[in-house]
Design a protein around this motif. Sequence first.
Motif, PDB file in Angstrom:
ATOM      1  N   ALA A 187       0.830  -1.205   0.000  1.00 29.39           N
ATOM      2  CA  ALA A 187       0.000   0.000   0.000  1.00 29.39           C
ATOM      3  C   ALA A 187       0.866   1.259   0.000  1.00 29.39           C
ATOM      4  CB  ALA A 187      -0.934  -0.003   1.208  1.00 29.39           C
ATOM      5  N   ALA A 188       1.921   1.266   0.813  1.00 32.74           N
ATOM      6  CA  ALA A 188       2.779   2.457   0.909  1.00 32.74           C
ATOM      7  C   ALA A 188       3.432   2.778  -0.438  1.00 32.74           C
ATOM      8  CB  ALA A 188       3.838   2.255   1.979  1.00 32.74           C
ATOM      9  N   LEU A 189       3.848   1.731  -1.153  1.00 33.00           N
ATOM     10  CA  LEU A 189       4.529   1.938  -2.438  1.00 33.00           C
ATOM     11  C   LEU A 189       3.555   2.278  -3.563  1.00 33.00           C
ATOM     12  CD1 LEU A 189       7.131  -0.955  -2.144  1.00 33.00           C
ATOM     13  CD2 LEU A 189       7.588   1.510  -1.980  1.00 33.00           C
ATOM     14  N   THR A 190       2.253   2.135  -3.295  1.00 31.74           N
ATOM     15  CA  THR A 190       1.226   2.450  -4.293  1.00 31.74           C
ATOM     16  C   THR A 190       0.523   3.765  -3.980  1.00 31.74           C
ATOM     17  OG1 THR A 190       0.788   0.072  -4.358  1.00 31.74           O
ATOM     18  CG2 THR A 190      -0.768   1.470  -5.521  1.00 31.74           C
ATOM     19  N   GLU A 191       0.332   4.051  -2.679  1.00 36.78           N
ATOM     20  CA  GLU A 191      -0.574   5.121  -2.260  1.00 36.78           C
ATOM     21  C   GLU A 191       0.072   6.308  -1.565  1.00 36.78           C
ATOM     22  OE1 GLU A 191      -3.515   3.402   0.282  1.00 36.78           O
ATOM     23  OE2 GLU A 191      -4.059   1.845  -1.133  1.00 36.78           O
ATOM     24  N   SER A 192       1.253   6.133  -0.978  1.00 37.84           N
ATOM     25  CA  SER A 192       1.801   7.188  -0.127  1.00 37.84           C
ATOM     26  C   SER A 192       2.773   8.089  -0.874  1.00 37.84           C
ATOM     27  CB  SER A 192       2.518   6.585   1.089  1.00 37.84           C
ATOM     28  OG  SER A 192       3.259   7.603   1.741  1.00 37.84           O
ATOM     29  N   GLY A 193       2.365   9.332  -1.115  1.00 34.89           N
ATOM     30  CA  GLY A 193       3.264  10.304  -1.733  1.00 34.89           C
ATOM     31  C   GLY A 193       4.520  10.534  -0.904  1.00 34.89           C
ATOM     32  N   ASP A 194       4.386  10.515   0.421  1.00 36.72           N
ATOM     33  CA  ASP A 194       5.561  10.693   1.289  1.00 36.72           C
ATOM     34  C   ASP A 194       6.616   9.624   1.010  1.00 36.72           C
ATOM     35  OD1 ASP A 194       4.998  13.026   2.846  1.00 36.72           O
ATOM     36  OD2 ASP A 194       3.521  11.903   3.990  1.00 36.72           O
ATOM     37  N   VAL A 195       6.175   8.385   0.800  1.00 38.39           N
ATOM     38  CA  VAL A 195       7.111   7.282   0.544  1.00 38.39           C
ATOM     39  C   VAL A 195       7.581   7.301  -0.907  1.00 38.39           C
ATOM     40  CG1 VAL A 195       7.377   4.764   0.513  1.00 38.39           C
ATOM     41  CG2 VAL A 195       6.078   5.860   2.365  1.00 38.39           C
ATOM     42  N   ILE A 196       6.633   7.403  -1.845  1.00 38.04           N
ATOM     43  CA  ILE A 196       6.964   7.298  -3.269  1.00 38.04           C
ATOM     44  C   ILE A 196       7.858   8.460  -3.722  1.00 38.04           C
ATOM     45  CG2 ILE A 196       5.998   7.324  -5.623  1.00 38.04           C
ATOM     46  CD1 ILE A 196       3.390   6.101  -4.284  1.00 38.04           C
ATOM     47  N   LEU A 197       7.453   9.686  -3.384  1.00 43.90           N
ATOM     48  CA  LEU A 197       8.147  10.867  -3.929  1.00 43.90           C
ATOM     49  C   LEU A 197       9.486  11.125  -3.245  1.00 43.90           C
ATOM     50  CD1 LEU A 197       5.021  13.196  -4.360  1.00 43.90           C
ATOM     51  CD2 LEU A 197       6.166  11.831  -6.113  1.00 43.90           C
ATOM     52  N   SER A 198       9.646  10.665  -2.002  1.00 43.95           N
ATOM     53  CA  SER A 198      10.930  10.862  -1.309  1.00 43.95           C
ATOM     54  C   SER A 198      11.930   9.775  -1.671  1.00 43.95           C
ATOM     55  CB  SER A 198      10.728  10.850   0.210  1.00 43.95           C
ATOM     56  OG  SER A 198      10.353   9.551   0.655  1.00 43.95           O
ATOM     57  N   GLY A 199      11.424   8.644  -2.159  1.00 42.32           N
ATOM     58  CA  GLY A 199      12.309   7.502  -2.426  1.00 42.32           C
ATOM     59  C   GLY A 199      12.844   6.868  -1.159  1.00 42.32           C
ATOM     60  N   ALA A 200      12.232   7.170  -0.023  1.00 50.06           N
ATOM     61  CA  ALA A 200      12.707   6.631   1.261  1.00 50.06           C
ATOM     62  C   ALA A 200      12.530   5.117   1.288  1.00 50.06           C
ATOM     63  CB  ALA A 200      11.939   7.271   2.413  1.00 50.06           C
ATOM     64  N   GLU A 201      13.464   4.448   1.954  1.00 49.08           N
ATOM     65  CA  GLU A 201      13.433   2.986   2.031  1.00 49.08           C
ATOM     66  C   GLU A 201      12.590   2.551   3.224  1.00 49.08           C
ATOM     67  OE1 GLU A 201      16.676  -0.572   2.494  1.00 49.08           O
ATOM     68  OE2 GLU A 201      17.355   1.302   1.579  1.00 49.08           O
ATOM     69  N   ILE A 202      11.688   1.606   2.997  1.00 45.42           N
ATOM     70  CA  ILE A 202      10.855   1.072   4.082  1.00 45.42           C
ATOM     71  C   ILE A 202      11.671   0.066   4.874  1.00 45.42           C
ATOM     72  CG2 ILE A 202       8.794  -0.296   4.635  1.00 45.42           C
ATOM     73  CD1 ILE A 202       7.581   0.848   1.972  1.00 45.42           C
ATOM     74  N   PHE A 203      11.764   0.273   6.185  1.00 44.28           N
ATOM     75  CA  PHE A 203      12.530  -0.637   7.039  1.00 44.28           C
ATOM     76  C   PHE A 203      11.692  -1.850   7.434  1.00 44.28           C
ATOM     77  CE2 PHE A 203      13.746  -2.007  11.371  1.00 44.28           C
ATOM     78  CZ  PHE A 203      15.004  -2.519  11.078  1.00 44.28           C
ATOM     79  N   ALA A 204      10.428  -1.625   7.808  1.00 39.88           N
ATOM     80  CA  ALA A 204       9.601  -2.740   8.284  1.00 39.88           C
ATOM     81  C   ALA A 204       8.128  -2.380   8.255  1.00 39.88           C
ATOM     82  CB  ALA A 204       9.994  -3.131   9.709  1.00 39.88           C
ATOM     83  N   GLU A 205       7.295  -3.409   8.182  1.00 38.07           N
ATOM     84  CA  GLU A 205       5.884  -3.269   8.500  1.00 38.07           C
ATOM     85  C   GLU A 205       5.726  -3.374  10.013  1.00 38.07           C
ATOM     86  OE1 GLU A 205       3.812  -5.126   4.454  1.00 38.07           O
ATOM     87  OE2 GLU A 205       3.953  -6.399   6.248  1.00 38.07           O
ATOM     88  N   LEU A 206       4.719  -2.702  10.526  1.00 39.20           N
ATOM     89  CA  LEU A 206       4.451  -2.745  11.972  1.00 39.20           C
ATOM     90  C   LEU A 206       4.243  -4.193  12.438  1.00 39.20           C
ATOM     91  CD1 LEU A 206       4.345  -0.486  13.997  1.00 39.20           C
ATOM     92  CD2 LEU A 206       1.884  -0.299  13.633  1.00 39.20           C
ATOM     93  N   GLY A 207       3.578  -4.994  11.594  1.00 40.53           N
ATOM     94  CA  GLY A 207       3.337  -6.398  11.938  1.00 40.53           C
ATOM     95  C   GLY A 207       4.608  -7.205  12.113  1.00 40.53           C
ATOM     96  N   GLU A 208       5.671  -6.834  11.372  1.00 45.17           N
ATOM     97  CA  GLU A 208       6.953  -7.535  11.511  1.00 45.17           C
ATOM     98  C   GLU A 208       7.586  -7.237  12.876  1.00 45.17           C
ATOM     99  OE1 GLU A 208       9.038  -7.898   7.265  1.00 45.17           O
ATOM    100  OE2 GLU A 208       8.452  -5.833   7.703  1.00 45.17           O
ATOM    101  N   VAL A 209       7.395  -6.010  13.351  1.00 43.84           N
ATOM    102  CA  VAL A 209       7.906  -5.650  14.686  1.00 43.84           C
ATOM    103  C   VAL A 209       7.107  -6.404  15.755  1.00 43.84           C
ATOM    104  CG1 VAL A 209       8.365  -3.768  16.306  1.00 43.84           C
ATOM    105  CG2 VAL A 209       8.592  -3.370  13.845  1.00 43.84           C
ATOM    106  N   LEU A 210       5.783  -6.451  15.577  1.00 44.65           N
ATOM    107  CA  LEU A 210       4.924  -7.153  16.537  1.00 44.65           C
ATOM    108  C   LEU A 210       5.231  -8.649  16.572  1.00 44.65           C
ATOM    109  CD1 LEU A 210       1.690  -5.195  15.676  1.00 44.65           C
ATOM    110  CD2 LEU A 210       2.728  -5.243  17.948  1.00 44.65           C
ATOM    111  N   LYS A 211       5.619  -9.209  15.427  1.00 46.06           N
ATOM    112  CA  LYS A 211       5.964 -10.637  15.356  1.00 46.06           C
ATOM    113  C   LYS A 211       7.366 -10.906  15.890  1.00 46.06           C
ATOM    114  CE  LYS A 211       5.679 -11.536  11.065  1.00 46.06           C
ATOM    115  NZ  LYS A 211       6.108 -12.404   9.987  1.00 46.06           N
ATOM    116  N   GLY A 212       8.183  -9.831  15.999  1.00 38.44           N
ATOM    117  CA  GLY A 212       9.557 -10.002  16.476  1.00 38.44           C
ATOM    118  C   GLY A 212      10.564 -10.316  15.392  1.00 38.44           C
TER     119      GLY A 212
END
Length: 298
Positions: free
Chosen positions: A237-262
């Motif tokens: 969703a972030a790579l499709t919908e979020s201008g903050d993510v798409i236009l900055s080219g920032a790298e996604i470190f994790a989904e929140l669920g990955e942190v919750l899963k450990g």
Amino acid sequence: HLHRASLLLPALEAALANFSAGAAGGVVQPVRTVLPVPRHGGYLGVMPAYSAADDALTTKLVTFYEHLKDSSVPSHQATVLLFEPSNGTLKAVLDGSVITAKRTAAVSAIATKLLMPAFSEVLCILGAGVQAYSHYDIFTELFTFKEVRIWNRTQEKALKFASSVSGPVRVCSSAQEAVTGADVIVTVTMATTPILFGDWVKPGAHINAVGASRPDWRELDDELMKNSVLFVDSRDAALTESGDVILSGAEIFAELGEVLKGTKPALPEKTTVFKSLGMAVEDTVAAKFVYDAWSAGN
């Protein structure tokens, strides 16, 4: 049945972890379909999801019209349809606006619990609409801040907010004043270009970026996006919908669920951004919670 959004936290944490577990997690959820309404400058979003763990099937229909002339009409209006998964019967039609406000704030609170600095004293909210109220309610219930600040483009709305919530709130005359020195920042604005800049933000602060839900809209500048550790609810969703993510080219470190899963660390000592777009499965567990509470009462 949702007057305390904190009651949703366990179900939402499980749903986020299940979503990030892929097929094994039993969450079936496409990226939302967004239909433009060009003549009137609005959008219709369709957000279906099924959660095997909850055995719950819903779809949310949400319209959003960002810059309405008539301010008495909310920018976002939503309805959630809850189905019986075993045979497809429609069980309930729920007010999606309340569910959206509460589940969004609850997910921001989950992110904040994991990512905020150890000693967080100042909360800053940019924006004074529906999401500002729902975030204020759950954040002041779950966390202890010495100071809460608010800024809004029209100060009148910020003053109204400050006078209508339960605790003291400092109304700031600029976004920079509100943000400077804040430990936790929530952006819930209608901005389409950045209103929060990296050089204002205290190192180690945590930001929940909730507005700007289209690929060409922004709330955060490139400096902040690139110099923070970026967490999202859904990578796709972030790579499709979020201008903050798409236009900055920032790298996604994790989904929140990955942190919750450990499977990924939280890194609260770093400057962190949680880019929240909201997921259909969040509406699913919230709608089931409300329906089950209503059924129990009847």
